[in-house]
Design a protein around this motif. Structure first.
Motif, mmCIF file in Angstrom:
data_model
loop_
_atom_site.group_PDB
_atom_site.id
_atom_site.type_symbol
_atom_site.label_atom_id
_atom_site.label_comp_id
_atom_site.label_asym_id
_atom_site.label_seq_id
_atom_site.Cartn_x
_atom_site.Cartn_y
_atom_site.Cartn_z
ATOM 1 N N LEU A 2 50.931 35.123 49.604
ATOM 2 C CA LEU A 2 51.185 35.639 48.263
ATOM 3 C C LEU A 2 51.664 34.525 47.336
ATOM 4 O O LEU A 2 51.250 34.446 46.178
ATOM 5 N N HIS A 3 52.505 33.662 47.860
ATOM 6 C CA HIS A 3 53.047 32.549 47.066
ATOM 7 C C HIS A 3 51.920 31.688 46.498
ATOM 8 O O HIS A 3 51.874 31.425 45.288
ATOM 9 N N ILE A 4 51.010 31.243 47.337
ATOM 10 C CA ILE A 4 49.956 30.349 46.839
ATOM 11 C C ILE A 4 48.876 31.105 46.055
ATOM 12 O O ILE A 4 48.228 30.520 45.197
ATOM 13 N N ALA A 5 48.717 32.400 46.333
ATOM 14 C CA ALA A 5 47.778 33.183 45.526
ATOM 15 C C ALA A 5 48.282 33.283 44.089
ATOM 16 O O ALA A 5 47.509 33.122 43.136
ATOM 17 N N LEU A 6 49.581 33.533 43.918
ATOM 18 C CA LEU A 6 50.143 33.660 42.575
ATOM 19 C C LEU A 6 50.303 32.320 41.882
ATOM 20 O O LEU A 6 50.006 32.179 40.697
ATOM 21 N N MET A 7 50.794 31.331 42.594
ATOM 22 C CA MET A 7 51.122 30.042 42.011
ATOM 23 C C MET A 7 49.880 29.180 41.754
ATOM 24 O O MET A 7 49.715 28.614 40.681
ATOM 25 N N SER A 9 46.554 30.117 42.276
ATOM 26 C CA SER A 9 45.296 30.869 42.153
ATOM 27 C C SER A 9 44.395 30.646 43.364
ATOM 28 O O SER A 9 43.182 30.500 43.237
ATOM 29 N N GLU A 10 45.014 30.605 44.525
ATOM 30 C CA GLU A 10 44.278 30.365 45.768
ATOM 31 C C GLU A 10 43.621 31.673 46.213
ATOM 32 O O GLU A 10 44.260 32.532 46.822
ATOM 33 N N ASN A 11 42.345 31.816 45.885
ATOM 34 C CA ASN A 11 41.624 33.063 46.158
ATOM 35 C C ASN A 11 41.447 33.332 47.644
ATOM 36 O O ASN A 11 41.410 34.484 48.064
ATOM 37 N N ARG A 12 41.377 32.284 48.450
ATOM 38 C CA ARG A 12 41.279 32.487 49.906
ATOM 39 C C ARG A 12 42.538 33.161 50.434
ATOM 40 O O ARG A 12 42.483 33.961 51.365
ATOM 41 N N ALA A 13 43.682 32.877 49.826
ATOM 42 C CA ALA A 13 44.941 33.499 50.231
ATOM 43 C C ALA A 13 44.928 34.988 49.888
ATOM 44 O O ALA A 13 45.345 35.824 50.701
ATOM 45 N N ALA A 14 44.463 35.323 48.699
ATOM 46 C CA ALA A 14 44.364 36.734 48.306
ATOM 47 C C ALA A 14 43.413 37.472 49.247
ATOM 48 O O ALA A 14 43.681 38.601 49.668
ATOM 49 N N PHE A 15 42.316 36.829 49.580
ATOM 50 C CA PHE A 15 41.343 37.427 50.499
ATOM 51 C C PHE A 15 41.967 37.642 51.875
ATOM 52 O O PHE A 15 41.790 38.686 52.498
ATOM 53 N N ALA A 16 42.744 36.652 52.351
ATOM 54 C CA ALA A 16 43.405 36.771 53.659
ATOM 55 C C ALA A 16 44.429 37.898 53.653
ATOM 56 O O ALA A 16 44.533 38.648 54.631
ATOM 57 N N LEU A 17 45.186 38.034 52.579
ATOM 58 C CA LEU A 17 46.155 39.133 52.478
ATOM 59 C C LEU A 17 45.457 40.482 52.590
ATOM 60 O O LEU A 17 45.958 41.389 53.244
ATOM 61 N N SER A 18 44.305 40.598 51.963
ATOM 62 C CA SER A 18 43.581 41.873 51.984
ATOM 63 C C SER A 18 43.040 42.201 53.368
ATOM 64 O O SER A 18 42.957 43.371 53.747
ATOM 65 N N ARG A 19 42.703 41.182 54.123
ATOM 66 C CA ARG A 19 42.126 41.383 55.458
ATOM 67 C C ARG A 19 43.100 42.102 56.385
ATOM 68 O O ARG A 19 42.707 42.954 57.175
ATOM 69 N N HIS A 43 41.461 51.363 31.631
ATOM 70 C CA HIS A 43 40.191 50.649 31.487
ATOM 71 C C HIS A 43 40.038 49.528 32.512
ATOM 72 O O HIS A 43 39.383 48.522 32.245
ATOM 73 N N SER A 44 40.653 49.717 33.671
ATOM 74 C CA SER A 44 40.587 48.711 34.730
ATOM 75 C C SER A 44 39.989 49.304 35.991
ATOM 76 O O SER A 44 40.243 50.454 36.325
ATOM 77 N N HIS A 45 39.205 48.484 36.663
ATOM 78 C CA HIS A 45 38.669 48.853 37.972
ATOM 79 C C HIS A 45 38.487 47.565 38.770
ATOM 80 O O HIS A 45 37.995 46.568 38.259
ATOM 81 N N PHE A 46 38.923 47.624 40.022
ATOM 82 C CA PHE A 46 38.851 46.446 40.879
ATOM 83 C C PHE A 46 37.853 46.685 42.000
ATOM 84 O O PHE A 46 37.783 47.758 42.581
ATOM 85 N N PHE A 47 37.082 45.645 42.272
ATOM 86 C CA PHE A 47 36.028 45.704 43.280
ATOM 87 C C PHE A 47 36.334 44.799 44.463
ATOM 88 O O PHE A 47 35.902 45.066 45.571
ATOM 89 N N ASP A 48 37.065 43.729 44.218
ATOM 90 C CA ASP A 48 37.426 42.810 45.299
ATOM 91 C C ASP A 48 38.866 42.335 45.098
ATOM 92 O O ASP A 48 39.415 42.464 44.008
ATOM 93 N N PRO A 49 39.494 41.794 46.143
ATOM 94 C CA PRO A 49 40.909 41.422 46.054
ATOM 95 C C PRO A 49 41.195 40.121 45.317
ATOM 96 O O PRO A 49 42.342 39.850 44.986
ATOM 97 N N THR A 50 40.188 39.331 45.021
ATOM 98 C CA THR A 50 40.419 38.009 44.430
ATOM 99 C C THR A 50 40.344 38.005 42.912
ATOM 100 O O THR A 50 40.859 37.092 42.282
ATOM 101 N N GLY A 51 39.663 38.967 42.343
ATOM 102 C CA GLY A 51 39.435 38.945 40.904
ATOM 103 C C GLY A 51 38.196 38.157 40.521
ATOM 104 O O GLY A 51 37.899 37.998 39.346
ATOM 105 N N LEU A 52 37.457 37.666 41.495
ATOM 106 C CA LEU A 52 36.288 36.832 41.203
ATOM 107 C C LEU A 52 35.003 37.624 40.942
ATOM 108 O O LEU A 52 34.093 37.114 40.309
ATOM 109 N N SER A 53 34.945 38.848 41.413
ATOM 110 C CA SER A 53 33.727 39.628 41.227
ATOM 111 C C SER A 53 33.565 40.033 39.762
ATOM 112 O O SER A 53 34.522 40.464 39.128
ATOM 113 N N PRO A 54 32.344 39.915 39.233
ATOM 114 C CA PRO A 54 32.110 40.384 37.860
ATOM 115 C C PRO A 54 32.263 41.905 37.731
ATOM 116 O O PRO A 54 32.328 42.431 36.626
#
Length: 168
Positions: A2-7, A9-19, A43-54
């Motif tokens: 969580l630390h490196i995902a927030l600080m 923007s390490e998307n692999r960390a966010a992905f690992a947290l979701s796993r 007006h928000s909808h999330f499709f993936d844990p990283t925020g990278l998906s369009p």
């Protein structure tokens, strides 16, 4: 993670947290959408844990609601404003750095921040900083260049400092 995902923007960390979340990535994303609904992020909808998906969508209003909720957690504020974090892993130590240059400027007194970028959304910045003795939340979306969102934040903050008084 969580630390490196927030600080950083390490998307692999966010992905690992979701796993490792109950129900895996699907459960994690469902929880993200449940939280958005609970916060009245209409007006928000999330499709993936990283925020990278369009397919992830939100608005400045909704991100304001999310930032206000996140601000209530001291760990989130601490991690998001840290300058660096050393992570020990199997391949050796890795040093991560904050992606927001404003956290390194003491005059900003950054209380919380999060940067982001996708081709669809452009460069984005959510930041809470002190202005005339009051915490101010800026949500800047769609900046066209790598540093434009930081320049926009600086211009907005400068303008606010010129105001005689701020009213809540």
């Amino acid at each position: 993670m969580l630390h490196i995902a927030l600080m950083a923007s390490e998307n692999r960390a966010a992905f690992a947290l979701s796993r490792d979340y109950p129900g895996g990535r699907k459960g994690f994303v469902a929880a993200m959408n449940q939280t958005a609904k609970k916060l009245k992020m209409l007006h928000s909808h999330f499709f993936d844990p990283t925020g990278l998906s369009p397919l992830n969508v939100s608005t400045a209003r909704d991100l304001t609601l999310l930032a206000r909720a996140a601000y209530r957690y001291p760990e989130i504020r601490e991690y998001a404003t840290a300058h660096q974090k050393l992570v020990l892993c199997g391949d050796g130590p890795l040093m991560y750095h904050n992606t927001d240059p404003l956290v390194y400027d003491a005059s900003w007194h950054v209380l919380m921040q999060k940067t982001g970028f996708t081709n669809e959304a452009g460069h984005c910045l959510i930041i809470v900083t002190m202005v005339q003795g009051h915490p101010m939340l800026f949500v800047l979306l769609g900046a066209p260049g790598r540093h434009a969102h930081f320049k926009d934040a600086a211009a907005l903050r400068k303008w606010l400092f010129k105001k005689p008084t701020l009213h809540r």
